[in-house]
Every structure is written in structure tokens, then in C-alpha cells.
Design a protein around this motif. Structure first.
Motif, PDB file in Angstrom:
ATOM      1  N   GLU A 140       0.810  -1.217   0.000  1.00 50.86           N
ATOM      2  CA  GLU A 140       0.000   0.000   0.000  1.00 50.86           C
ATOM      3  C   GLU A 140       0.840   1.262   0.000  1.00 50.86           C
ATOM      4  N   GLU A 141       1.935   1.256   0.730  1.00 44.50           N
ATOM      5  CA  GLU A 141       2.704   2.487   0.893  1.00 44.50           C
ATOM      6  C   GLU A 141       4.142   2.175   1.275  1.00 44.50           C
ATOM      7  N   HIS A 175      -9.589  -0.284  -1.725  1.00 42.49           N
ATOM      8  CA  HIS A 175      -9.788   0.264  -0.380  1.00 42.49           C
ATOM      9  C   HIS A 175     -11.278   0.443  -0.097  1.00 42.49           C
ATOM     10  N   ARG A 235      -8.016   4.824   7.968  1.00 40.32           N
ATOM     11  CA  ARG A 235      -7.285   4.840   6.705  1.00 40.32           C
ATOM     12  C   ARG A 235      -7.943   5.717   5.663  1.00 40.32           C
ATOM     13  N   ARG A 280     -12.216   8.934   4.136  1.00 38.81           N
ATOM     14  CA  ARG A 280     -11.458   8.354   5.244  1.00 38.81           C
ATOM     15  C   ARG A 280     -12.389   7.554   6.136  1.00 38.81           C
ATOM     16  N   ASP A 316      -1.500  -4.718   3.158  1.00 34.54           N
ATOM     17  CA  ASP A 316      -2.882  -5.042   3.508  1.00 34.54           C
ATOM     18  C   ASP A 316      -3.386  -6.108   2.543  1.00 34.54           C
ATOM     19  N   THR A 323       0.238  -2.424   8.962  1.00 37.29           N
ATOM     20  CA  THR A 323      -0.990  -2.319   8.177  1.00 37.29           C
ATOM     21  C   THR A 323      -1.510  -0.890   8.276  1.00 37.29           C
ATOM     22  N   PRO A 324      -2.457  -0.524   7.409  1.00 36.53           N
ATOM     23  CA  PRO A 324      -3.013   0.832   7.479  1.00 36.53           C
ATOM     24  C   PRO A 324      -3.685   1.067   8.821  1.00 36.53           C
ATOM     25  N   VAL A 356       3.755  -0.335   4.344  1.00 37.84           N
ATOM     26  CA  VAL A 356       2.388  -0.617   4.749  1.00 37.84           C
ATOM     27  C   VAL A 356       1.815  -1.650   3.791  1.00 37.84           C
TER      28      VAL A 356
END
Length: 169
Positions: A25-26, A93, A86, A150, A43, A81-82, A41
Motif C-alpha cells: 500500500e505504501e 480500499h 485509513r 477516510r 494489507d 498495516t493501514p 504498509v
């Protein structure tokens, strides 16, 4: 972190993360004093448990030690993880947030807090809570109408199974 370093790290690490059944993810490299911290990150549709995080962390660490992707200096690898709140930036997502309460910043201005009921390629179907005893309503948002989204933390959140049982009763 430079775009080139970010791209190199993503190319190097993404296949390893994917081989564990997870999505990368990141990636972020931050300087903390003289040390650097590489934050990764990950997931999946079903989330990631501690064993998966530990396994992917070991694999990433070994791969990074074999290469010069992080350069010569010391660094710390953090894999996680997020967070609970998130930011939703990818289609997957939104799918993973189905049943969750989300705060939407609308492209036209303003915001909306609603529960995601369904997701398709064009947008999301939402349940907007009623105000002052009014019944909840449904609303459709196309992805271009969403500026930011979010997930919100809910302490008394109803499980999707509980919501379906209420509907059937």
C-alpha cells in the motif's frame, strides 16, 4: 524520499509482498536524526495478521540486505498495516471498507458521513444516517464526486451480520 528511490523500492519489494498474498500500500523513508526508517504498509482483502506481517518483514529485510536499495547507512525497517482511520485512495480500499462508516470530502464542496453499502466500478452506494430521529436514507456517489474519503472509528459499530439479521426480522 526521491521518486527514483521510491520506484526502485516498490519494484523490489512489491513482488515479495504479493507472494505473501498481500498488497503493498505504501512505502516511506523518513530520517530520524542520523538514522533512517523505512516504513512499509501492507494489507489484503481479509487484513493481515501478525504472522503474515512477521513473515513479510523477514523476507523484505533479507531482500534489502542483498541489495543496495537503501544505500550504505543504517536504517530500521517497519512493516505494518493501514491505521484504523485509513484514507481510501484505491478501488480495493473502498471494497475493503464496505460496511464501514466513512467521512467523504465532496468534490463540489462540503462533506458527508455515511456507511458504505456497496461498491462497483463507477462509485459507492451509501446509507446516510438520519438526523434527529429521522430514518436513514440511501445515496449514490460516483468516484469523480469524491475528493477524499477516510474510514471513521466506531466504538459501537454494528457488524454487517447483525445489520442483515435486523433487516430480515
Amino acid at each position: 524520499m526521491s521518486t527514483t528511490q521510491s520506484e526502485r523500492l516498490r519494484e523490489l519489494l512489491e513482488p515479495l509482498v504479493g507472494s505473501q498474498g498481500l498488497d503493498l500500500e505504501e512505502i516511506a523513508v523518513d530520517s530520524v536524526g542520523r538514522k533512517r526508517v523505512l516504513r512499509v504498509v501492507v494489507d489484503s482483502d481479509t487484513g493481515a495478521d501478525l504472522d503474515q506481517i512477521a513473515d513479510v518483514s523477514r523476507e523484505l529485510s533479507e531482500k534489502l540486505d542483498e541489495t543496495d536499495a537503501m544505500g550504505e547507512g543504517e536504517y530500521t525497517l517497519e512493516v505494518g498495516t493501514p491505521g484504523a482511520e485509513r484514507l481510501l485512495t484505491e478501488h480495493r480500499h473502498y471494497l475493503r471498507a464496505e460496511g464501514r462508516l466513512v467521512r467523504f470530502q465532496l468534490a463540489e464542496g462540503g462533506e458527508l458521513v455515511a456507511r458504505i453499502l456497496g461498491v462497483d466500478d463507477e462509485g459507492v452506494d451509501l446509507e446516510v444516517p438520519g438526523v434527529k430521529g429521522r430514518k436513514a436514507t440511501t445515496r449514490r456517489l460516483a468516484f469523480p464526486e469524491i475528493d477524499r474519503a477516510r474510514v471513521q472509528v466506531e466504538f459501537n459499530r454494528k457488524d454487517m451480520k447483525d445489520m442483515k439479521e435486523e433487516e430480515e426480522a
